[in-house]
Design a protein around this motif. Structure first.
Motif, PDB file in Angstrom:
ATOM      1  N   ILE A  50       0.773  -1.097   0.067  1.00 47.00           N
ATOM      2  CA  ILE A  50      -0.047  -0.036  -0.136  1.00 47.00           C
ATOM      3  C   ILE A  50       0.862   1.212  -0.089  1.00 47.00           C
ATOM      4  N   PRO A  51       1.763   1.485   1.095  1.00 43.74           N
ATOM      5  CA  PRO A  51       2.710   2.722   1.120  1.00 43.74           C
ATOM      6  C   PRO A  51       3.756   2.571  -0.096  1.00 43.74           C
ATOM      7  N   GLY A  52       4.092   1.247  -0.443  1.00 39.07           N
ATOM      8  CA  GLY A  52       4.844   1.002  -1.611  1.00 39.07           C
ATOM      9  C   GLY A  52       4.439   1.887  -2.881  1.00 39.07           C
ATOM     10  N   GLN A  53       3.532   1.805  -3.077  1.00 39.15           N
ATOM     11  CA  GLN A  53       2.842   2.165  -4.462  1.00 39.15           C
ATOM     12  C   GLN A  53       3.260   3.839  -4.297  1.00 39.15           C
ATOM     13  N   LYS A  54       3.279   4.479  -3.389  1.00 39.11           N
ATOM     14  CA  LYS A  54       3.496   5.976  -3.378  1.00 39.11           C
ATOM     15  C   LYS A  54       4.982   6.284  -3.722  1.00 39.11           C
ATOM     16  N   ASP A  60      10.579   6.972 -12.775  1.00 41.70           N
ATOM     17  CA  ASP A  60      11.089   5.569 -12.674  1.00 41.70           C
ATOM     18  C   ASP A  60      10.962   4.992 -14.090  1.00 41.70           C
ATOM     19  N   TRP A  61      10.591   5.800 -14.877  1.00 39.75           N
ATOM     20  CA  TRP A  61      10.207   4.904 -16.383  1.00 39.75           C
ATOM     21  C   TRP A  61      11.420   4.265 -16.960  1.00 39.75           C
ATOM     22  N   GLY A  62      11.172   2.959 -17.416  1.00 36.40           N
ATOM     23  CA  GLY A  62      12.113   2.059 -17.929  1.00 36.40           C
ATOM     24  C   GLY A  62      12.868   1.522 -16.887  1.00 36.40           C
ATOM     25  N   GLN A  63      13.099   1.951 -15.367  1.00 37.70           N
ATOM     26  CA  GLN A  63      14.010   1.181 -14.653  1.00 37.70           C
ATOM     27  C   GLN A  63      13.327   0.000 -14.286  1.00 37.70           C
ATOM     28  N   THR A  64      14.253  -1.071 -13.713  1.00 37.91           N
ATOM     29  CA  THR A  64      13.929  -2.221 -12.986  1.00 37.91           C
ATOM     30  C   THR A  64      13.142  -2.036 -11.475  1.00 37.91           C
ATOM     31  N   LEU A  65      12.571  -2.994 -11.188  1.00 40.14           N
ATOM     32  CA  LEU A  65      11.890  -2.795  -9.765  1.00 40.14           C
ATOM     33  C   LEU A  65      12.041  -4.000  -9.017  1.00 40.14           C
ATOM     34  N   HIS A  66      12.843  -4.046  -8.052  1.00 39.93           N
ATOM     35  CA  HIS A  66      13.043  -5.579  -7.431  1.00 39.93           C
ATOM     36  C   HIS A  66      12.382  -5.443  -6.231  1.00 39.93           C
ATOM     37  N   GLY A  67      11.732  -6.585  -5.743  1.00 34.98           N
ATOM     38  CA  GLY A  67      11.240  -6.501  -4.263  1.00 34.98           C
ATOM     39  C   GLY A  67      10.625  -8.029  -4.042  1.00 34.98           C
ATOM     40  N   ASP A  68      10.596  -8.407  -2.729  1.00 34.67           N
ATOM     41  CA  ASP A  68       9.735  -9.686  -2.506  1.00 34.67           C
ATOM     42  C   ASP A  68       8.598  -9.649  -2.694  1.00 34.67           C
ATOM     43  N   ALA A  70       5.975  -9.766  -1.107  1.00 36.25           N
ATOM     44  CA  ALA A  70       4.996  -8.962  -0.395  1.00 36.25           C
ATOM     45  C   ALA A  70       4.293  -7.790  -1.410  1.00 36.25           C
ATOM     46  N   TYR A  71       5.280  -7.413  -2.426  1.00 32.12           N
ATOM     47  CA  TYR A  71       4.792  -6.766  -3.441  1.00 32.12           C
ATOM     48  C   TYR A  71       3.907  -7.102  -4.580  1.00 32.12           C
ATOM     49  N   THR A  72       3.604  -8.319  -4.495  1.00 34.18           N
ATOM     50  CA  THR A  72       2.688  -8.658  -5.610  1.00 34.18           C
ATOM     51  C   THR A  72       1.362  -8.481  -5.378  1.00 34.18           C
ATOM     52  N   GLY A  73       0.656  -8.736  -6.396  1.00 35.40           N
ATOM     53  CA  GLY A  73      -1.038  -8.238  -6.460  1.00 35.40           C
ATOM     54  C   GLY A  73      -1.055  -7.429  -7.583  1.00 35.40           C
ATOM     55  N   GLU A  74      -2.467  -7.392  -8.045  1.00 34.30           N
ATOM     56  CA  GLU A  74      -2.840  -6.614  -8.997  1.00 34.30           C
ATOM     57  C   GLU A  74      -2.758  -5.089  -8.798  1.00 34.30           C
ATOM     58  N   PRO A  75      -3.177  -4.412  -7.761  1.00 35.46           N
ATOM     59  CA  PRO A  75      -3.009  -2.935  -7.777  1.00 35.46           C
ATOM     60  C   PRO A  75      -1.650  -2.465  -7.635  1.00 35.46           C
ATOM     61  N   PHE A  76      -0.596  -3.320  -7.025  1.00 34.88           N
ATOM     62  CA  PHE A  76       0.677  -2.943  -7.109  1.00 34.88           C
ATOM     63  C   PHE A  76       1.295  -3.115  -8.517  1.00 34.88           C
ATOM     64  N   GLU A  77       0.987  -4.077  -9.343  1.00 31.83           N
ATOM     65  CA  GLU A  77       1.276  -4.437 -10.765  1.00 31.83           C
ATOM     66  C   GLU A  77       0.805  -3.211 -11.439  1.00 31.83           C
ATOM     67  N   ARG A  78      -0.411  -2.655 -11.334  1.00 31.40           N
ATOM     68  CA  ARG A  78      -0.823  -1.466 -12.214  1.00 31.40           C
ATOM     69  C   ARG A  78      -0.118  -0.378 -11.963  1.00 31.40           C
ATOM     70  N   VAL A  79       0.533   0.060 -10.796  1.00 31.49           N
ATOM     71  CA  VAL A  79       1.378   1.401 -10.527  1.00 31.49           C
ATOM     72  C   VAL A  79       2.782   0.797 -11.337  1.00 31.49           C
ATOM     73  N   VAL A  80       3.135  -0.464 -11.192  1.00 30.50           N
ATOM     74  CA  VAL A  80       4.491  -0.619 -11.731  1.00 30.50           C
ATOM     75  C   VAL A  80       4.244  -0.583 -13.348  1.00 30.50           C
ATOM     76  N   ASN A  81       3.123  -0.937 -14.120  1.00 31.73           N
ATOM     77  CA  ASN A  81       2.894  -0.850 -15.148  1.00 31.73           C
ATOM     78  C   ASN A  81       2.644   0.670 -15.915  1.00 31.73           C
ATOM     79  N   LYS A  86      10.298  -2.167 -15.293  1.00 30.35           N
ATOM     80  CA  LYS A  86      10.316  -3.709 -15.612  1.00 30.35           C
ATOM     81  C   LYS A  86      10.224  -4.546 -14.279  1.00 30.35           C
ATOM     82  N   ASN A  87       9.278  -5.083 -14.187  1.00 30.83           N
ATOM     83  CA  ASN A  87       8.851  -5.607 -12.820  1.00 30.83           C
ATOM     84  C   ASN A  87       9.650  -6.890 -12.536  1.00 30.83           C
ATOM     85  N   GLN A  88      10.340  -6.634 -11.651  1.00 29.61           N
ATOM     86  CA  GLN A  88      11.277  -7.879 -11.306  1.00 29.61           C
ATOM     87  C   GLN A  88      10.869  -8.404  -9.669  1.00 29.61           C
ATOM     88  N   ILE A  89       9.595  -8.181  -9.467  1.00 29.60           N
ATOM     89  CA  ILE A  89       9.208  -8.556  -8.159  1.00 29.60           C
ATOM     90  C   ILE A  89       9.027  -9.922  -7.989  1.00 29.60           C
TER      91      ILE A  89
END
Length: 166
Positions: A50-54, A60-68, A70-81, A86-89
């Motif tokens: 939840i706060p991670g989305q902020k 951050d366009w075009g950068q990779t994002l790594h995380g455990d 805990a950051y999976t799920g539809e709402p977080f993926e929408r923010v990443v997209n 580049k989603n590396q969760i």
């Protein structure tokens, strides 16, 4: 040094409301109005995503994002997209739907990058006895975190200055 090449997300800081009521007053408030409990949020009650989305933005366009996971799920993926990252969760297994061998291998490769932030938090936990930041206000908390980061960087710097040991 390469700055802003990607992001590694792990923990979040959640501001906890100031508590001035006695236990008895709290119980009376919560019994009378059960939805008040949702306003008494703590760091354990807020999911990391939840706060991670902020923390993500169009910068951050075009950068990779790594995380455990805990950051999976539809709402977080929408923010990443939306940020074109580049989603590396890490992928997450569920009951009756465990990770496949291929997913485990992908997670293992992602862990090599994500481990970098785990080392920083490990150092901070050892140096501060589990990184409990007890300050009044976010400004003071940010200063304390900044000093922790500075301490970590100075320790890493001194480590790299040491001559090789046989």
């Amino acid at each position: 040094m390469i700055l802003n090449k990607g992001k590694i997300i792990d923990a979040s800081i959640v501001e906890v409301p100031v508590q001035r009521n006695t236990r008895e007053e709290n119980e009376a408030i919560w019994e009378a109005n059960s939805n008040k409990m949702s306003h008494k949020d703590t760091d354990a009650a807020t999911h990391d995503s939840i706060p991670g989305q902020k923390l993500l933005s169009k910068h951050d366009w075009g950068q990779t994002l790594h995380g455990d996971s805990a950051y999976t799920g539809e709402p977080f993926e929408r923010v990443v997209n939306r940020c074109s990252m580049k989603n590396q969760i890490h992928e997450k297994g569920y009951r009756n739907n465990p990770l496949t061998k291929k997913q485990k291998e992908r997670n293992r490769k992602k862990s090599k990058v994500r481990a970098r932030v785990e080392h920083v938090f490990g150092f901070m936990k050892q140096a501060t006895r589990h990184v409990i930041i007890r300050t009044i206000g976010m400004v003071r908390a940010k200063v304390k975190i900044g000093l922790l980061n500075l301490t970590y960087n100075l320790c890493r710097y001194s480590y790299h200055l040491q001559p090789e040991r046989a």
